[in-house]
Write a protein that holds these residues in place. Structure first.
Motif, short mmCIF file in Angstrom:
data_model
loop_
_atom_site.label_atom_id
_atom_site.label_comp_id
_atom_site.label_asym_id
_atom_site.label_seq_id
_atom_site.Cartn_x
_atom_site.Cartn_y
_atom_site.Cartn_z
N ALA A 1 83.03 -61.94 52.50
CA ALA A 1 84.41 -61.27 53.06
C ALA A 1 84.36 -62.07 50.67
N GLY A 2 85.54 -60.93 49.93
CA GLY A 2 86.05 -61.42 48.39
C GLY A 2 84.89 -60.27 48.06
N GLY A 3 83.69 -59.73 48.52
CA GLY A 3 83.18 -59.22 47.36
C GLY A 3 83.88 -57.76 47.32
N SER A 4 82.35 -57.15 46.46
CA SER A 4 83.19 -55.88 46.75
C SER A 4 83.10 -54.69 47.53
N THR A 5 82.29 -54.34 48.10
CA THR A 5 82.01 -53.75 49.61
C THR A 5 83.31 -54.70 50.93
N THR B 1 77.43 -50.11 41.68
CA THR B 1 77.63 -50.44 40.41
C THR B 1 76.69 -51.63 39.68
N PHE B 2 75.41 -52.01 39.59
CA PHE B 2 74.17 -53.24 39.85
C PHE B 2 74.25 -53.74 38.52
N GLY B 3 74.09 -54.81 38.36
CA GLY B 3 73.97 -55.48 37.28
C GLY B 3 73.00 -56.58 37.14
N ILE B 4 72.69 -57.33 36.34
CA ILE B 4 71.87 -58.37 36.14
C ILE B 4 73.08 -59.41 35.71
N ILE B 5 73.05 -60.05 35.95
CA ILE B 5 73.70 -61.41 35.58
C ILE B 5 73.58 -62.93 35.09
N ALA B 6 74.31 -63.31 34.36
CA ALA B 6 73.25 -65.44 34.14
C ALA B 6 74.53 -65.80 33.33
N PRO C 1 66.71 -65.18 48.58
CA PRO C 1 67.78 -64.67 48.98
C PRO C 1 69.38 -64.82 49.44
N PHE C 2 70.86 -64.40 49.66
CA PHE C 2 71.85 -65.09 49.92
C PHE C 2 72.20 -63.72 50.95
N LYS C 3 73.54 -63.84 51.06
CA LYS C 3 74.59 -62.87 52.19
C LYS C 3 75.57 -62.12 51.73
N GLY C 4 75.47 -62.41 50.20
CA GLY C 4 76.52 -61.31 50.16
C GLY C 4 77.14 -62.24 48.23
N ASN C 5 78.04 -60.58 47.51
CA ASN C 5 78.22 -61.21 46.33
C ASN C 5 78.93 -62.53 46.24
N GLY D 1 76.70 -72.39 39.32
CA GLY D 1 76.31 -73.73 39.88
C GLY D 1 74.80 -73.98 38.85
N GLY D 2 74.48 -72.99 38.37
CA GLY D 2 72.89 -73.13 38.22
C GLY D 2 72.12 -73.35 39.40
N HIS D 3 72.23 -72.67 39.71
CA HIS D 3 70.71 -72.66 41.01
C HIS D 3 70.01 -71.58 41.37
N THR D 4 70.41 -70.46 40.90
CA THR D 4 69.35 -69.31 40.10
C THR D 4 70.35 -69.48 38.79
N MET D 5 68.53 -69.12 38.09
CA MET D 5 68.88 -68.44 36.89
C MET D 5 69.86 -67.64 36.18
N VAL D 6 69.47 -66.26 37.20
CA VAL D 6 69.94 -64.30 37.35
C VAL D 6 70.89 -64.48 38.98
N ALA D 7 71.29 -63.60 38.50
CA ALA D 7 71.42 -62.65 39.71
C ALA D 7 71.20 -61.07 39.96
N ALA D 8 71.32 -60.27 40.47
CA ALA D 8 71.29 -58.87 40.61
C ALA D 8 72.39 -58.50 41.76
N ASP D 9 73.14 -58.30 41.29
CA ASP D 9 74.80 -57.71 42.54
C ASP D 9 74.96 -56.50 41.92
N SER D 10 76.51 -56.14 43.22
CA SER D 10 76.90 -55.53 42.51
C SER D 10 78.20 -55.54 41.87
N SER D 11 79.25 -55.17 41.50
CA SER D 11 80.38 -55.05 40.11
C SER D 11 80.94 -56.09 40.73
N GLY D 12 81.08 -56.70 42.15
CA GLY D 12 81.95 -58.14 42.29
C GLY D 12 81.85 -59.29 40.99
#
Length: 324
Positions: free
Chosen positions: A41-45, A126-131, A184-188, A197-208
């Protein structure tokens, strides 16, 4: 004996009255409909599907209840529906492309070409890489330079193995000659939190991630669209960075196999009206999701093409299951 006769009589009556099913289809729907959103819940989808469901429900005359069933890169919900739901139109699911892709990568409980009734194709991401906004990566080039100097040390989150985000990042890594480590996670909502939180350096996900990027908490390093985004004109596309890739992972809605065509038509028409609704279009625009409509017949035909294209990509990346 009476019981047998009663059963036989009921069977004969049903056989003699083929209009009974037609009447059920004509009356549909008579109770609330469940729409599975296979993401948190709460993601773009989730947000866009809720907006569409609210409008579609008004046209159908019954509530549409959202059931978030995250996991498996968006496949847990559709797989559960295919295995357990009746084809009566009261259980539907959003269908991400992972449903077509994962069976090419591992053994699954479903067959994408046989176990679903495809109803309407809606839009794409719309996907993007975030840091992290105050993190060390200010540009896509910074991330690649670090990855080259530190093989495997760049950790990236996605909504799950086999998703377009996972495949896209591995495709980028291969093109750039670097190695990333997938988490891997379960969603945006989870991928955003992992970067913050610094648990991953970047993420690739939809526009949430969009509100957090606009607030400066996250930094957008690259987008995977054909053109730059209106709201982020300084952020390069993969094409701008010298890679011939556009990833948008289009999706639609399906039900279990064997649905009555008349019920399919009613659901299709309600969601088509929702797709044309100004409020829904405003929500899609907010998350940079472009309408990508296909009717039931065209959506079903597109599945074969989609699977063929996915098979080629999976084989090129060396991710295909042995039997494929």
């Amino acid at each position: 004996m009476v019981s047998r006769r009663a059963v036989l009589a009921a069977w004969i009556l049903g056989a003699a009255c083929p209009g009974a099913t037609a009447v059920a289809a004509q009356d549909y729907p008579t109770k609330p409909i469940t729409l599975i959103v296979p993401w948190t819940a709460g993601g773009s989808t989730d947000i866009t599907m809720r907006a569409m469901a609210e409008v579609a429900a008004k046209h159908l005359g019954q509530p549409i209840v959202i059931d978030n069933r995250a996991g498996g890169g968006g496949t847990v919900g559709p797989a559960t529906m295919a295995a357990t739901a009746k084809p009566d139109g009261y259980t539907l699911s959003q269908i991400p492309v992972t449903v077509f892709r994962l069976p090419l990568m591992q053994k699954t409980s479903w067959d994408a070409q046989k176990d679903f009734t495809y109803i309407i194709h809606l839009t794409g991401y719309t996907f993007g890489i975030i840091a992290k906004g105050d993190g060390p990566f200010k540009t896509f080039g910074d991330m690649i330079a670090f990855a080259k100097a530190n093989p495997g040390k760049v950790t990236y989150g996605t909504p799950g193995a086999g998703t377009s985000l996972h495949i896209g990042m591995e495709t980028i890594a291969a093109r750039q000659g670097v190695k990333f480590t997938h988490v891997p996670f379960k969603g945006n909502a989870e991928t955003n939190a992992a970067v913050l939180g610094g648990h991953t350096m970047v993420a690739a996900d939809s526009s949430g991630w969009k509100p957090l990027v606009q607030a400066g908490q996250l930094r957008l390093l690259a987008v995977w669209t054909a053109d730059r985004l209106k709201d982020f004109p300084d952020v390069p596309t993969l094409r701008d960075l010298g890679m011939p890739y556009v990833f948008d992972s289009p999706f639609g809605i399906a039900g279990p196999k064997g649905m009555d065509p008349k019920i399919v038509a009613k659901i299709h028409d309600a969601f088509k009206k929702a797709l044309d609704d100004p409020g829904v279009q405003a929500t899609l625009t907010k998350y940079d999701m472009v309408v990508n409509y296909k009717n039931s017949a065209d959506y079903a035909k597109a599945i074969d093409e989609n699977i063929a294209a996915e098979r080629q990509i999976i084989e090129q990346l060396g991710l295909a299951r042995a039997s494929n």
